[in-house]
Motif scaffolding. Structure first.
Motif, short mmCIF file in Angstrom:
data_model
loop_
_atom_site.label_atom_id
_atom_site.label_comp_id
_atom_site.label_asym_id
_atom_site.label_seq_id
_atom_site.Cartn_x
_atom_site.Cartn_y
_atom_site.Cartn_z
N GLY A 37 -3.90 40.08 56.88
CA GLY A 37 -5.22 39.64 57.24
C GLY A 37 -4.74 38.82 57.73
O GLY A 37 -3.73 38.06 58.56
N SER A 38 -6.16 38.67 58.81
CA SER A 38 -5.66 36.95 60.18
C SER A 38 -6.05 35.87 59.37
O SER A 38 -5.30 34.47 60.03
CB SER A 38 -7.42 37.56 60.85
OG SER A 38 -8.38 37.66 60.27
N THR A 39 -5.65 35.71 58.14
CA THR A 39 -6.22 34.76 57.26
C THR A 39 -4.54 33.69 56.97
O THR A 39 -4.81 32.24 57.28
CB THR A 39 -6.95 34.27 56.09
OG1 THR A 39 -8.33 35.35 56.22
CG2 THR A 39 -7.61 32.90 55.15
N PRO A 40 -4.02 34.59 56.41
CA PRO A 40 -2.21 34.39 56.20
C PRO A 40 -1.17 34.07 58.11
O PRO A 40 -0.47 32.68 57.50
CB PRO A 40 -1.84 34.51 55.30
CG PRO A 40 -2.66 36.48 55.27
CD PRO A 40 -3.92 36.05 56.17
N LEU A 66 0.85 42.94 48.40
CA LEU A 66 -0.06 43.69 47.34
C LEU A 66 -0.52 44.68 47.65
O LEU A 66 -1.41 45.24 47.37
CB LEU A 66 -1.50 41.97 47.58
CG LEU A 66 -1.61 41.21 47.76
CD1 LEU A 66 -3.18 40.43 48.13
CD2 LEU A 66 -1.86 41.05 46.46
N ASP A 67 -0.47 44.75 49.30
CA ASP A 67 -1.36 46.54 49.41
C ASP A 67 -0.92 46.97 50.86
O ASP A 67 -0.31 46.29 51.48
CB ASP A 67 -2.76 46.35 49.34
CG ASP A 67 -2.85 45.25 50.47
OD1 ASP A 67 -2.67 44.77 51.18
OD2 ASP A 67 -4.59 44.56 50.13
N TYR A 80 0.60 48.01 57.64
CA TYR A 80 0.59 45.98 57.03
C TYR A 80 1.97 46.18 57.22
O TYR A 80 3.35 45.18 56.85
CB TYR A 80 -0.67 45.82 55.69
CG TYR A 80 -1.12 45.70 55.53
CD1 TYR A 80 -2.36 45.79 56.50
CD2 TYR A 80 -2.00 46.00 54.49
CE1 TYR A 80 -3.55 45.54 56.24
CE2 TYR A 80 -4.08 45.48 53.96
CZ TYR A 80 -4.18 45.30 55.36
OH TYR A 80 -5.34 45.58 54.97
N GLY A 132 -5.75 36.73 50.08
CA GLY A 132 -7.19 36.16 51.12
C GLY A 132 -8.16 36.70 49.81
O GLY A 132 -7.81 36.65 48.61
N GLY A 134 -11.72 39.46 50.65
CA GLY A 134 -12.98 39.92 51.68
C GLY A 134 -14.02 39.11 51.39
O GLY A 134 -14.84 38.54 50.84
N HIS A 138 -13.56 40.84 47.36
CA HIS A 138 -11.71 41.52 47.04
C HIS A 138 -11.16 40.73 47.51
O HIS A 138 -11.12 39.95 48.08
CB HIS A 138 -12.04 43.04 47.47
CG HIS A 138 -12.01 43.32 49.14
ND1 HIS A 138 -12.23 43.67 49.85
CD2 HIS A 138 -10.61 42.43 50.00
CE1 HIS A 138 -11.15 43.72 50.99
NE2 HIS A 138 -10.81 42.57 51.39
N GLY A 140 -6.71 41.46 47.58
CA GLY A 140 -5.15 42.46 47.62
C GLY A 140 -6.54 43.78 47.78
O GLY A 140 -7.42 43.10 49.01
N THR A 161 -15.86 46.99 53.78
CA THR A 161 -14.59 46.39 54.45
C THR A 161 -13.92 47.59 55.59
O THR A 161 -13.46 47.15 56.08
CB THR A 161 -13.50 47.07 52.76
OG1 THR A 161 -13.81 45.83 51.89
CG2 THR A 161 -11.97 46.15 53.05
N ASN A 165 -12.64 45.62 58.40
CA ASN A 165 -11.53 46.54 59.38
C ASN A 165 -11.42 46.80 60.53
O ASN A 165 -10.62 46.88 60.70
CB ASN A 165 -10.71 46.98 58.15
CG ASN A 165 -10.39 45.69 57.29
OD1 ASN A 165 -10.90 44.65 56.65
ND2 ASN A 165 -9.66 47.16 55.70
N LYS A 202 -16.69 33.97 54.42
CA LYS A 202 -16.35 33.85 53.73
C LYS A 202 -17.12 33.08 52.87
O LYS A 202 -16.90 32.77 51.28
CB LYS A 202 -14.57 33.44 53.84
CG LYS A 202 -13.68 34.07 54.36
CD LYS A 202 -13.57 36.05 54.21
CE LYS A 202 -13.32 36.86 54.68
NZ LYS A 202 -11.42 36.51 55.23
C1 GLP Z 1 -7.79 42.80 53.88
C2 GLP Z 1 -6.45 42.64 52.92
C3 GLP Z 1 -7.10 41.47 51.57
C4 GLP Z 1 -7.62 40.52 53.00
C5 GLP Z 1 -8.73 40.67 53.75
C6 GLP Z 1 -9.54 39.37 54.23
O1 GLP Z 1 -9.56 43.79 52.63
N1 GLP Z 1 -6.56 44.30 51.90
O2 GLP Z 1 -5.75 41.44 51.52
O3 GLP Z 1 -7.21 39.36 52.30
O4 GLP Z 1 -8.93 41.77 54.29
O5 GLP Z 1 -8.75 39.63 55.78
P1 GLP Z 1 -9.45 38.24 56.50
O6 GLP Z 1 -7.68 37.31 55.85
O7 GLP Z 1 -8.29 39.01 58.44
O8 GLP Z 1 -10.13 38.13 57.04
#
Ligand code: GLP
Length: 241
Positions: A37-40, A66-67, A80, A132, A134, A138, A140, A161, A165, A202
């Motif tokens: 995801g963009s957060t980390p 995670l996924d 991913y 992160g 959702g 959510h 993962g 979601t 995405n 968020k």
């Molecule tokens: C996806 C990933 C999550 C992540 C979420 C938020 O659904 N599976 O692990 O936390 O997106 O993404 P972002 O950090 O881009 O908002």
């Protein structure tokens, strides 16, 4: 739950980098649970910087992601696998055999999920899991209504979601509708959890996670029950607390 509220995304990333770096220094053979995801992204940049400055060494580190989207090829720029390689793995000295991401092209998905659970056990569990969140709460890809006892499994992604995405895909039809994700149980078994969030979009999920009831309708709320969780959130994400 410890909550660190930061001024902005950059400070959130910096604090997360410091926590991960100290984990790597204190236990050089740590098992890190990683998120996409963009957060980390900012945190990964920080870790690469520390690695280049020779502050941290990844040679003994194991990572477990995670996924992964279901059915996507690892070479696909939206996978991913691709994300992790581009944002971290290709830029640090991690041993390739210690990198683990669900194989979403596996022929027998059920077997792949079981293997993933066994893998997590066989490396002694996750020392530090990065998450992160959702907009629907959510973690993962554990979408609302997921069972808290779920382990790695195939998930039908929520409409919200898929929409969130779709910003990463040129054609909305290409956005995967399913994913393989570690379950809540795998996440809850991690020794320590760091959850990152940034931005106003968020804020409701963060509010529900921290102050709302513990319910599968907001999967992240289960983290209220974990003994060692740190939330690092910027002030926009924290604005409803
Ligand atoms: C996806 C990933 C999550 C992540 C979420 C938020 O659904 N599976 O692990 O936390 O997106 O993404 P972002 O950090 O881009 O908002």
């Amino acid at each position: 739950m410890r909550i660190i509220i930061t001024e902005n995304y950059e400070e959130m990333s910096f604090k997360a980098t410091q926590i991960l770096a100290s984990q790597v220094i204190l236990k050089p053979n740590s098992v890190l649970g990683l998120a996409t995801g963009s957060t980390p992204e900012g945190m990964y940049k920080g870790l690469i910087k520390y690695y280049r400055e020779k502050l941290i060494d990844f040679s003994l580190i194991t990572t477990i992601n995670l996924d992964e989207y279901y059915g996507i090829k690892a070479e696909n720029e939206q996978s991913y696998h691709y994300y992790m390689n581009k944002n971290l793995f290709s830029k640090i000295n991690i041993n390739k055999k210690n990198i683990h991401i669900p194989l979403s092209q596996a022929k027998d998905i059920e077997k792949e999920c079981k293997n993933y659970d066994h893998l997590i056990e066989s490396v002694g569990g996750i020392d530090l899991q990065v998450l992160g969140i959702g907009q629907n709460g959510h973690i993962g890809f554990n979408e609302p209504d997921i069972k808290f006892e779920a382990r790695t499994h195939l998930v039908n992604l929520d409409k919200s979601t898929i929409e969130a995405n779709s910003r990463f895909f040129n054609d909305s039809h290409d956005v995967p509708k399913m994913a393989i994700s570690m379950g809540i149980k795998n996440i809850m078994q991690s020794k320590k959890i760091v959850l990152l969030a940034s931005g106003i979009e968020k804020s409701e999920a963060i509010f529900q996670m921290v102050k709302g009831p513990i319910t599968p309708n907001l999967p992240a709320s289960v983290l209220q029950l974990h003994p060692d969780v740190v939330l690092i959130i910027d002030k926009k994400a924290a604005s409803k607390l």
